[in-house]
Scaffold this active site. Structure first.
Site, short mmCIF file in Angstrom:
data_model
loop_
_atom_site.label_atom_id
_atom_site.label_comp_id
_atom_site.label_asym_id
_atom_site.label_seq_id
_atom_site.Cartn_x
_atom_site.Cartn_y
_atom_site.Cartn_z
CG ASP A 1 11.95 -56.78 -13.50
OD1 ASP A 1 12.89 -55.96 -13.58
OD2 ASP A 1 11.02 -56.68 -12.68
CE LYS B 1 12.54 -50.21 -10.71
NZ LYS B 1 12.19 -51.44 -9.99
CD GLN C 1 9.94 -52.32 -7.08
OE1 GLN C 1 10.01 -51.77 -8.16
NE2 GLN C 1 11.00 -52.78 -6.44
#
Ligand code: NAD
Length: 298
Positions: A119, A52, A96
């Site tokens: 997200d 990412k 994460q």
């Protein structure tokens, strides 16, 4: 034989657009900033986070990675998120998952400012998606990417089509169902307590598998001509490649289902690359909003 949906190609196209639009926005004074936070040393998470951060740099973003020890306290993690929320150079914050057991993931997810929640896990964004406010919501990256692949096959309006989503997680199944509904499909969500799952799946013109069980969806679960989106990523033993070797497979038995489906995503190379590309797209959108500009159509 089904059309094989090329997620890598579609993701590259999207990333090219994000890169172009990032250059434009940067020239106007706002460089999109993405902060990725990793707690602990889970090897799979390390790989995801590194890729990412790398993609963010390749798009021209200001990319920041925070790697914290596995024994970091929840209070310290929340303090970091507060600081990132307040940092004007950061437009997207990604923590994460999974987090170590002593940290409450829910509390951390809800601590991210909704306007930096690329997200799409904050209740504000979940609520916006559920109520059809898709223009201002951040939509979770995997279902958003899956919808783009589906759009390439079926178009944006799914009126009259039956969609079945297998899996009801907050990260994939439920938001996927909301997006399908917003696109006018008739939507069924199936899950571990569903009876006659194969028969339910066979009603689908659009079948989305998001379960985490290798090759569960067999040929006779699939209506001829259906579009099959395989979200699952499962590592299985591959003795044919040598002792101890493994390979990735989806939730769909690809080799048999490809003969009956109309179109199908492979694993790897289907939904996976779209997830990361959508994360970049969401971060660019966030930066454009912060700059008071209309987010570019991607
Ligand atoms: P999850 O474990 O949170 O949810 C799985 C869902 O499957 C649950 O709702 C459960 O009810 C359902 N389920 C379990 N067993 C079932 C059964 N026998 N029959 C029917 N339904 C059953 O998982 P998740 O986070 O939604 O992820 C699902 C899969 O997608 C996993 O393989 C994961 O690795 C993969 N994934 C891929 C990406 C990507 O980028 N491609 C992103 C996220 C998740």
């Amino acid at each position: 034989m089904a059309d094989i949906i090329d997620g890598r190609r579609r993701a590259d196209e999207l990333l090219d657009r994000v890169t172009d639009e990032t250059a434009r926005l940067s020239a106007a004074g706002t460089t999109p900033g993405l902060a990725v936070v990793l707690v602990g040393e889970d090897p799979a998470s390390q790989v995801y986070v590194a890729s990412k951060s790398k993609k963010a740099k390749a798009c021209g973003f200001h990319s920041v990675q925070h790697t914290l020890d596995a024994d970091t306290s929840e209070a310290d993690l929340l303090a970091l998120i507060e600081a990132l929320n307040a940092d004007a150079a950061i437009h997207g914050i990604l923590v994460q998952l999974p987090l170590p057991g002593h940290i409450d993931s829910g509390r951390v997810t809800q601590a991210v400012a909704p306007d930096k929640d690329v997200d799409g896990f904050h209740f504000v964004n979940v609520g916006k998606l559920a109520t059809g406010e898709t223009k201002t919501a951040f939509v979770p990256c995997t279902p958003a990417g899956s919808m783009l692949l589906l759009e390439g096959v079926r178009g944006a309006d799914l009126s009259g089509l039956n969609a079945v989503v297998i899996g009801r997680s907050n990260i994939v199944g439920k938001p996927m169902a909301s997006l399908l509904l917003a696109a006018n499909a008739t939507v069924t969500i199936a899950h571990s307590r569903t009876r006659e799952l194969a028969a339910v799946a066979r009603t689908a013109d659009i079948l989305v598998a998001a379960v985490g069980r290798p090759q569960m969806v067999a040929r006779d679960w699939v209506k001829p001509g259906a579009t099959v989106i395989d979200v699952g990523i499962n590592r299985i033993a591959a003795p044919e490649k040598g002792p101890g070797k493994t390979r990735l497979v989806g939730d769909v038995a690809f080799d048999e289902v490809k003969d009956v489906a109309g179109a199908i995503t492979p694993v790897p190379g289907g939904v996976g690359p779209m997830t990361i590309a959508m994360l970049m797209a969401n971060t660019l959108t966030s930066a454009a909003r912060a700059a008071g500009r209309e987010p570019p159509a991607l």
